[in-house]
Write a protein that holds these residues in place. Sequence first.
Motif, PDB file in Angstrom:
ATOM      1  N   ILE A  49     -27.233 -18.993  25.365  1.00  0.00           N
ATOM      2  CA  ILE A  49     -26.383 -17.832  25.090  1.00  0.00           C
ATOM      3  C   ILE A  49     -25.074 -17.954  25.867  1.00  0.00           C
ATOM      4  CG2 ILE A  49     -26.227 -15.322  25.372  1.00  0.00           C
ATOM      5  CD1 ILE A  49     -29.247 -15.283  24.699  1.00  0.00           C
ATOM      6  N   ARG A  50     -25.141 -18.528  27.076  1.00  0.00           N
ATOM      7  CA  ARG A  50     -23.916 -18.750  27.856  1.00  0.00           C
ATOM      8  C   ARG A  50     -22.960 -19.682  27.116  1.00  0.00           C
ATOM      9  NH1 ARG A  50     -24.438 -18.152  34.131  1.00  0.00           N
ATOM     10  NH2 ARG A  50     -26.099 -16.638  34.179  1.00  0.00           N
ATOM     11  N   ARG A  51     -23.490 -20.615  26.337  1.00  0.00           N
ATOM     12  CA  ARG A  51     -22.642 -21.512  25.547  1.00  0.00           C
ATOM     13  C   ARG A  51     -21.736 -20.703  24.628  1.00  0.00           C
ATOM     14  NH1 ARG A  51     -23.460 -23.048  20.453  1.00  0.00           N
ATOM     15  NH2 ARG A  51     -22.167 -24.758  19.708  1.00  0.00           N
ATOM     16  N   LYS A  52     -22.309 -19.716  23.951  1.00  0.00           N
ATOM     17  CA  LYS A  52     -21.509 -18.881  23.051  1.00  0.00           C
ATOM     18  C   LYS A  52     -20.558 -17.973  23.826  1.00  0.00           C
ATOM     19  CE  LYS A  52     -23.035 -17.773  18.607  1.00  0.00           C
ATOM     20  NZ  LYS A  52     -23.743 -16.888  17.699  1.00  0.00           N
ATOM     21  N   LEU A  53     -21.017 -17.468  24.965  1.00  0.00           N
ATOM     22  CA  LEU A  53     -20.161 -16.608  25.783  1.00  0.00           C
ATOM     23  C   LEU A  53     -18.955 -17.377  26.305  1.00  0.00           C
ATOM     24  CD1 LEU A  53     -22.828 -14.685  27.894  1.00  0.00           C
ATOM     25  CD2 LEU A  53     -21.426 -13.748  26.069  1.00  0.00           C
ATOM     26  N   TYR A  97     -19.309 -25.704  33.308  1.00  0.00           N
ATOM     27  CA  TYR A  97     -20.219 -25.220  34.349  1.00  0.00           C
ATOM     28  C   TYR A  97     -20.796 -23.883  33.874  1.00  0.00           C
ATOM     29  CZ  TYR A  97     -21.587 -25.297  39.317  1.00  0.00           C
ATOM     30  OH  TYR A  97     -22.283 -25.365  40.495  1.00  0.00           O
ATOM     31  N   ARG A  98     -21.872 -23.956  33.093  1.00  0.00           N
ATOM     32  CA  ARG A  98     -22.415 -22.732  32.488  1.00  0.00           C
ATOM     33  C   ARG A  98     -22.962 -21.767  33.525  1.00  0.00           C
ATOM     34  NH1 ARG A  98     -25.743 -24.769  27.172  1.00  0.00           N
ATOM     35  NH2 ARG A  98     -24.003 -25.811  26.170  1.00  0.00           N
ATOM     36  N   ARG A 102     -17.569 -21.200  34.084  1.00  0.00           N
ATOM     37  CA  ARG A 102     -16.266 -21.818  34.322  1.00  0.00           C
ATOM     38  C   ARG A 102     -16.242 -23.223  33.734  1.00  0.00           C
ATOM     39  NH1 ARG A 102     -15.544 -17.316  35.340  1.00  0.00           N
ATOM     40  NH2 ARG A 102     -14.530 -16.319  37.092  1.00  0.00           N
ATOM     41  N   ILE A 103     -15.012 -23.745  33.544  1.00  0.00           N
ATOM     42  CA  ILE A 103     -14.849 -25.129  33.112  1.00  0.00           C
ATOM     43  C   ILE A 103     -13.965 -25.848  34.128  1.00  0.00           C
ATOM     44  CG2 ILE A 103     -15.173 -24.699  30.656  1.00  0.00           C
ATOM     45  CD1 ILE A 103     -12.142 -24.797  30.331  1.00  0.00           C
ATOM     46  N   HIS A 104     -14.142 -27.177  34.208  1.00  0.00           N
ATOM     47  CA  HIS A 104     -13.288 -28.001  35.049  1.00  0.00           C
ATOM     48  C   HIS A 104     -12.426 -28.864  34.139  1.00  0.00           C
ATOM     49  CE1 HIS A 104     -16.443 -27.725  38.509  1.00  0.00           C
ATOM     50  NE2 HIS A 104     -15.722 -26.641  38.398  1.00  0.00           N
ATOM     51  N   VAL A 118     -10.994 -31.468  44.934  1.00  0.00           N
ATOM     52  CA  VAL A 118     -12.038 -30.728  44.220  1.00  0.00           C
ATOM     53  C   VAL A 118     -11.418 -30.074  42.995  1.00  0.00           C
ATOM     54  CG1 VAL A 118     -13.555 -30.296  46.182  1.00  0.00           C
ATOM     55  CG2 VAL A 118     -11.676 -28.732  45.731  1.00  0.00           C
ATOM     56  N   PRO A 119     -12.182 -30.013  41.871  1.00  0.00           N
ATOM     57  CA  PRO A 119     -11.654 -29.361  40.669  1.00  0.00           C
ATOM     58  C   PRO A 119     -11.607 -27.847  40.838  1.00  0.00           C
ATOM     59  CG  PRO A 119     -13.912 -30.068  40.319  1.00  0.00           C
ATOM     60  CD  PRO A 119     -13.508 -30.591  41.655  1.00  0.00           C
ATOM     61  N   ILE A 120     -10.605 -27.233  40.214  1.00  0.00           N
ATOM     62  CA  ILE A 120     -10.487 -25.780  40.268  1.00  0.00           C
ATOM     63  C   ILE A 120     -11.152 -25.195  39.028  1.00  0.00           C
ATOM     64  CG2 ILE A 120      -8.845 -23.872  40.152  1.00  0.00           C
ATOM     65  CD1 ILE A 120      -7.109 -25.430  42.018  1.00  0.00           C
ATOM     66  N   PRO A 121     -12.136 -24.315  39.218  1.00  0.00           N
ATOM     67  CA  PRO A 121     -12.818 -23.740  38.055  1.00  0.00           C
ATOM     68  C   PRO A 121     -11.932 -22.733  37.324  1.00  0.00           C
ATOM     69  CG  PRO A 121     -13.754 -22.887  40.095  1.00  0.00           C
ATOM     70  CD  PRO A 121     -12.713 -23.879  40.477  1.00  0.00           C
ATOM     71  N   ILE A 122     -11.936 -22.818  35.983  1.00  0.00           N
ATOM     72  CA  ILE A 122     -11.109 -21.949  35.146  1.00  0.00           C
ATOM     73  C   ILE A 122     -12.016 -21.321  34.099  1.00  0.00           C
ATOM     74  CG2 ILE A 122      -9.167 -21.912  33.536  1.00  0.00           C
ATOM     75  CD1 ILE A 122      -7.796 -23.368  35.638  1.00  0.00           C
TER      76      ILE A 122
END
Length: 155
Positions: A49-53, A97-98, A102-104, A118-122
């Motif tokens: 469900i997080r994938r769709k969110l 990053y479910r 966030r995504i990197h 380090v990657p910044i989460p967006i």
Amino acid sequence: ISQGSACSSVDSPRVSLEDTTLLAMKSKCSVSCSRRKNRKAHFTAPSHIRRKLMSAPLSKDLRTKYSVRSLPIRRDDEVMIVRGHFHDREGKVTQVYRKKFRIHIERVTRDKANGQTVPIPIHPSKVVITKLKLDKDRKALLDRKSTAAKKGKGE
């Protein structure tokens, strides 16, 4: 409210005039209007469900090409950040990053005090997908969504 449940149909003989306003406000019995329940459902959602969110809107040219407004984001999509400190930066999604919603994105990093980068989460709602990584499942999803959109418009 009379003895009938709040989700019973308006045609029911037990529903009074005051109850019809309550019934018109809520269209589905299974969906809650409660902020508390919606927040709990969001933050305890399972991965599928997080994938769709974690969907992101498509760029204007992709939107006209596929006639789809947004898609769940995936690893090798190319995105452009449209909000926040890093807006107008483009890059490829390196990680979705479910767990943290966030995504990197590559080249969106910062240096730590010890020199490590380090990657910044967006958040995915703050980006626009500019290039899709297409495989057979993604193509099928695009076809399904575009035909549903055309049916809705009455074409």
